[in-house]
Scaffold this motif. Structure first.
Motif, PDB file in Angstrom:
ATOM      1  N   ASP A   5       4.154  -0.626   4.510  1.00  0.00           N
ATOM      2  CA  ASP A   5       3.517   0.363   3.645  1.00  0.00           C
ATOM      3  C   ASP A   5       4.445   1.553   3.439  1.00  0.00           C
ATOM      4  OD1 ASP A   5       1.247  -1.229   3.796  1.00  0.00           O
ATOM      5  OD2 ASP A   5       0.226   0.070   5.237  1.00  0.00           O
ATOM      6  N   PHE A  42       0.820  -1.197   0.000  1.00  0.00           N
ATOM      7  CA  PHE A  42       0.000   0.000   0.000  1.00  0.00           C
ATOM      8  C   PHE A  42       0.855   1.248   0.000  1.00  0.00           C
ATOM      9  CE2 PHE A  42      -2.710  -3.276   1.858  1.00  0.00           C
ATOM     10  CZ  PHE A  42      -3.765  -3.217   0.961  1.00  0.00           C
ATOM     11  N   ARG A  60       0.314   4.789   0.881  1.00  0.00           N
ATOM     12  CA  ARG A  60      -0.677   5.522   1.667  1.00  0.00           C
ATOM     13  C   ARG A  60      -0.460   7.017   1.485  1.00  0.00           C
ATOM     14  NH1 ARG A  60      -3.716   2.374   4.919  1.00  0.00           N
ATOM     15  NH2 ARG A  60      -3.028   0.233   5.188  1.00  0.00           N
ATOM     16  N   ALA A  62      -1.962  -3.972   6.905  1.00  0.00           N
ATOM     17  CA  ALA A  62      -0.709  -3.402   6.425  1.00  0.00           C
ATOM     18  C   ALA A  62      -0.024  -4.402   5.492  1.00  0.00           C
ATOM     19  CB  ALA A  62       0.196  -3.086   7.602  1.00  0.00           C
ATOM     20  N   SER A  63       0.864  -3.906   4.691  1.00  0.00           N
ATOM     21  CA  SER A  63       1.672  -4.754   3.820  1.00  0.00           C
ATOM     22  C   SER A  63       2.578  -5.629   4.681  1.00  0.00           C
ATOM     23  CB  SER A  63       2.540  -3.884   2.910  1.00  0.00           C
ATOM     24  OG  SER A  63       1.759  -2.945   2.222  1.00  0.00           O
TER      25      SER A  63
END
Length: 172
Positions: A31, A4, A6, A24-25
């Motif tokens: 992220d 992601f 963000r 979350a990744s």
């Protein structure tokens, strides 16, 4: 697997959300957060890894292509830290695809705000974009306190290679 990117509200028009991000990744660096700032009337983008707080400072153009460029930006940043190539390759392989999501951590946003305030002090008069990697290096040497899963002091220059070693380098 999805990573992601963000983005802050400042970038909402240029980077619309492509996927809600409930989690979350799970890459070593996590992220990536991105915000736009202006220094000496020049737009810049500040990217920060959620798990290591490693910063990347780049010119603020071509924002819409950032998701496709993220991997190469991360590669160059990690190469500047002398991270092993096989770890970089493993991280980049885990960073596909990139989805744009809203921010999720006030702690990371606070660190980004601190970095944004410091950037003008690291740029000399008449700076150009060749100076930006050096600014990122100086920011990466900043000891930070961030609450949450990484309670304590974090030095991004040290945290990024350590997390990558822990995730990818057990046999190295």
């Amino acid at each position: 697997m999805t990573i992601f990117l963000r983005r802050t509200e400042k970038l909402a028009a240029l980077l619309p959300v492509t996927l809600p991000a409930p989690n979350a990744s799970d890459t070593a660096l996590g992220d990536w957060y991105v915000n736009r700032l202006v220094v000496d009337r020049q737009p810049l983008l500040l990217l920060v890894s959620a798990l290591t707080l490693l910063p990347i400072v780049i010119p603020g153009r071509d924002v819409r292509t950032l998701p496709t460029r993220l991997g190469e930006l991360v590669r160059r940043r990690l190469q500047r830290l002398d991270v092993l190539g096989e770890w970089i390759d493993a991280e980049l392989a885990a960073m596909v695809p990139v989805a744009v999501a809203k921010t999720a951590s006030r702690s990371v946003l606070g660190v980004m705000n601190d970095f944004a305030h410091g950037i003008p002090y690291y740029l000399s008069r008449g700076w150009d974009e060749n100076s930006l990697p050096l600014v990122g290096d100086k920011l990466a040497d900043t000891p930070l306190f961030a609450s949450g899963p990484r309670d304590g002091v974090v030095v991004p220059r040290l945290a990024a290679p350590e997390r990558m070693r822990a995730q990818y380098g057990l046999n190295s």
